[in-house]
Every structure is written in C-alpha cells, then in structure tokens.
Design a protein around this motif. Structure first.
Motif, PDB file in Angstrom:
ATOM      1  N   THR A  27      -5.305  40.830  17.665  1.00 55.93           N
ATOM      2  CA  THR A  27      -6.418  41.766  17.903  1.00 55.93           C
ATOM      3  C   THR A  27      -6.232  42.462  19.249  1.00 55.93           C
ATOM      4  O   THR A  27      -6.391  43.674  19.369  1.00 55.93           O
ATOM      5  N   GLN A  54      -5.579  46.469  19.714  1.00 57.19           N
ATOM      6  CA  GLN A  54      -6.602  47.177  20.483  1.00 57.19           C
ATOM      7  C   GLN A  54      -6.000  47.804  21.742  1.00 57.19           C
ATOM      8  O   GLN A  54      -6.317  48.943  22.099  1.00 57.19           O
ATOM      9  N   LYS A  72     -12.974  43.996  20.531  1.00 58.36           N
ATOM     10  CA  LYS A  72     -12.798  43.135  19.354  1.00 58.36           C
ATOM     11  C   LYS A  72     -12.377  41.722  19.741  1.00 58.36           C
ATOM     12  O   LYS A  72     -12.638  40.774  19.003  1.00 58.36           O
ATOM     13  N   VAL A  73     -11.722  41.590  20.879  1.00 59.15           N
ATOM     14  CA  VAL A  73     -11.282  40.270  21.337  1.00 59.15           C
ATOM     15  C   VAL A  73     -12.505  39.365  21.573  1.00 59.15           C
ATOM     16  O   VAL A  73     -12.483  38.172  21.249  1.00 59.15           O
ATOM     17  N   VAL A  74     -13.566  39.947  22.090  1.00 55.09           N
ATOM     18  CA  VAL A  74     -14.804  39.181  22.319  1.00 55.09           C
ATOM     19  C   VAL A  74     -15.340  38.627  20.993  1.00 55.09           C
ATOM     20  O   VAL A  74     -15.791  37.478  20.919  1.00 55.09           O
ATOM     21  N   VAL A 119     -13.609  37.887  18.317  1.00 56.60           N
ATOM     22  CA  VAL A 119     -12.745  36.793  17.833  1.00 56.60           C
ATOM     23  C   VAL A 119     -13.116  35.494  18.548  1.00 56.60           C
ATOM     24  O   VAL A 119     -13.259  34.437  17.926  1.00 56.60           O
ATOM     25  N   ILE A 120     -13.318  35.589  19.866  1.00 58.01           N
ATOM     26  CA  ILE A 120     -13.673  34.393  20.645  1.00 58.01           C
ATOM     27  C   ILE A 120     -15.076  33.903  20.260  1.00 58.01           C
ATOM     28  O   ILE A 120     -15.303  32.712  20.049  1.00 58.01           O
ATOM     29  N   LYS A 152     -16.662  34.301  17.497  1.00 59.38           N
ATOM     30  CA  LYS A 152     -16.637  33.710  16.153  1.00 59.38           C
ATOM     31  C   LYS A 152     -16.225  32.237  16.222  1.00 59.38           C
ATOM     32  O   LYS A 152     -16.804  31.379  15.563  1.00 59.38           O
ATOM     33  N   ARG A 153     -15.245  31.988  17.061  1.00 57.00           N
ATOM     34  CA  ARG A 153     -14.737  30.627  17.206  1.00 57.00           C
ATOM     35  C   ARG A 153     -15.770  29.721  17.899  1.00 57.00           C
ATOM     36  O   ARG A 153     -16.052  28.614  17.458  1.00 57.00           O
ATOM     37  N   VAL A 154     -16.310  30.221  18.992  1.00 58.94           N
ATOM     38  CA  VAL A 154     -17.232  29.398  19.791  1.00 58.94           C
ATOM     39  C   VAL A 154     -18.545  29.145  19.047  1.00 58.94           C
ATOM     40  O   VAL A 154     -19.069  28.035  19.046  1.00 58.94           O
ATOM     41  N   ALA A 183     -15.399  30.145  27.118  1.00 59.41           N
ATOM     42  CA  ALA A 183     -15.969  29.562  25.896  1.00 59.41           C
ATOM     43  C   ALA A 183     -17.125  28.626  26.249  1.00 59.41           C
ATOM     44  O   ALA A 183     -18.165  28.638  25.590  1.00 59.41           O
TER      45      ALA A 183
END
Lengths: 119, 223
Positions: A30, A34, B100-102, B104-105, B107-109, B199
């Motif tokens: 990602t 991006q 988008k990286v936020v 992904v993180i 979603k995991r946390v 996290a």
C-alpha cells in the motif's frame, strides 16, 4: 536493518504483524503504490509551479513514510514542509526527495523478501 | 473486526460468482430499494420474491445494508432510506484518513474490538458515513481533503443524531497546546493525538473512548 528504515518503528510493526507476512505485504505494498502516486503528483505540481499542491503531496508522503518507518525520507519531507530545505525551487525539492524515496521503497521491498519466502 | 465495509464480498445465488460490493453496480430498476447487478451474469433480484432476493446474498439482511451504505458513501449519493444500523456488529468504528497506510494499520489494530470498521478517505465521505451508520467512535486525521477533521468533529457533535459519537482527531500539523485547546473547545473533540500514531496508542485510544461511550464521561475528558 537497512539504514533508511527506523528499527524501532519496524519492530513495532513486527509486533503488530505477529508473524503474519500478509500484513506486511499489504502494508508495504500500500505504501509503495501510494508513494508512487504521490510522488507523481508532486512532480506534476512542481512542473506546473503549483506550490500548494506540491506541499500537500509532500505532506502526504511524509505521514505515510513515517508510518512504515521510512524516517530518512520523512525528515526530508519535514524540512521541505517547514521551509528548511537547502534548495528553494520546487524542482530542486523534488530532486532532493527522489533518491531517498527510491531507497526507502527498495529497503521495504528487501524486508519483504525473506517474509515471502517464509510465508 | 466482525465486519468490514470496505471489502465486502457477496456471492450471486444464480451463478455463484463472488462480487465485490465496492465495484458492483446498482441495478437500473426504478426502485427506492435497488439491489446490485451480478458482474458475471448481470442479473439482479429486485422483482423476485423475498426468498429469491435473500438467496442473492450469502448473508442477507445485514449484508444488504452494509453494501448499500458503503456504495452510497462512495458515490456521495443521498441515502434513499436509512440502513439498518442495528444489524451492524458494535462497536462501529470509522477511520477517516487520506493515507491508505493508516487504514491498513487501523484494520489490524482495531480487529480486536470485534465490531464493524468503516473507512473513508476524506471528511465529506466520513461525515456521510457517520450520519448514516452512527459509529460509536470516529478516528479522523485533522488535515483532510474536502472537509477538515476538526470540522468533521464539530459537525458530528452538533447534530443530535451523531452527537453521541466519540471523536479522536490525529494530527501531524496542528501540534501544541493552543491547537489542542481549540480542538476541544471549538470543535468538541474527545481526544487529540499527535501523529505518527503507534499501534499501542491507537489501541488505547479506541479502548478509552469506547469505554467512555458506554458510560458517558464528564465534559472535558479529552486526552
């Protein structure tokens, strides 16, 4: 650990991943996609002389790279955002960012390689 | 998370093909309650009886509403009818960030909270999703396209239907006590945290605010 990646942040991500290689693939993939888009948009803004749009892309790159531990690149972004870059033209700033971003992306791909083998 | 709206997949009961709710198109039937076209066979189930409509989806009632809510938020179309919020597993947590990286993180946390996770990439989309699905917690970036995260908080906190939402604003830009005080006083945020978020911080933030949401805390509990 590659010097372009902060070991503390990477360790936190490893802890979060808890051995799940797919999480890292998703996260770094990602970031990679991006970053490419954002850098292209920074380039387009620099070529057109649109500084506000350029800084917005730099800000987004900064935040995103901090989340994956690409701190060297993030520091360059911060310097640009704060007007502390050693160059004043948008083209010069873009040049300043290009190589470190490339290095960070390569470093993250390198980190993924053994995980892909293990997974 | 028990459910996640951003990547919901459903199977067509006619041909069995998996469809992604984000990419499937609404059918063209003139109805206030349309269904989606199956990408493979092109059939929808608007005119079928209830039993057939339910067969269209692997997990019917809640899935219909989730799919519709997400679709509406993506297209910024006004909601034709209110989704069945009660069908969504709680807590509902909405993350608003253009990074988008936020997501992904997050979603995991946030998976450990066993609720529903909503994603939005800008303030306007976040506002619409919040108005429709009334999340228990909104975690938003401050600096967002279309609608600033602090403004999003203000809008949510001043509307009767969303004032119960706990709102945390994350910022890499507006740091310092002055901004924090302003965010709490003027924009009614419940928590104001600096980016980048680890996290652990995100986990604690969500746990604290969701606990406060179960038993409303005194005003001024912003962290």
């Amino acid at each position: 650990m590659h010097p372009a990646i902060d070991p503390v942040i990477f360790a936190e991500l490893e802890q979060l991943a808890d051995g799940d290689a797919e999480f890292f693939q998703d996260l770094f993939g990602t970031f990679d996609e991006q970053a490419e888009l954002l850098f292209a948009s920074a380039r387009a803004a620099a070529n057109a002389g649109r500084s506000r749009e350029f800084l917005s892309a730099v800000h987004a790159l900064n935040g995103s790279s901090r989340n994956v531990g690409a701190m060297e690149f993030a520091r360059i972004c911060t310097a640009i955002e704060q007007g502390k870059a050693p160059v004043s033209s948008l083209a010069g700033m873009l040049e300043l960012m290009e190589e470190p971003l490339h290095v960070a992306r390569l470093a993250l791909r390198e980190l993924l390689r053994p995980m892909a083998v293990e997974g | 998370m028990a459910g996640e709206i951003s990547d919901f997949v459903f199977a067509c009961a006619w041909c069995g093909t998996d469809n992604d709710s984000l990419t499937a198109e609404w059918c063209s039937c003139v109805s206030s309650n349309p269904s989606l076209d199956c990408k493979a066979c092109g059939r929808c189930f608007c005119k079928a009886d209830r039993a057939w409509r339910e067969r269209f989806l692997t997990s019917p009632a809640a899935a219909v509403h989730r799919r519709r809510s997400m679709k509406l938020s993506r297209s910024f179309a006004p909601a034709a009818d209110a989704p069945a919020v009660d069908d969504l597993p709680r807590p509902i947590i909405l993350v608003v960030d253009d990074d988008k990286v936020v997501h992904v993180i997050a979603k995991r946390v946030l998976a450990e909270f066993n609720g529903t996770l909503l994603h939005a990439a800008d303030g306007e989309a976040g506002l619409r999703l919040a108005q429709q699905l009334r999340p228990d917690l909104v975690i938003t970036d401050a600096f967002l396209p279309k609608l600033d995260g602090r403004e999003l908080s203000q809008r949510l906190k001043t509307a009767p239907e969303t004032q119960h939402c706990k709102v945390a604003v994350m910022t890499a830009l507006y740091k310092g006590l002055r901004y924090r005080a302003e965010a709490i006083r003027q924009f009614h945020v419940d928590a104001y945290v600096e980016k980048p978020l680890t996290a652990d911080v995100l986990r604690k933030l969500a746990a604290d605010l969701l606990t406060h949401n179960e038993a409303p805390a005194a005003a001024g509990a912003a962290s």
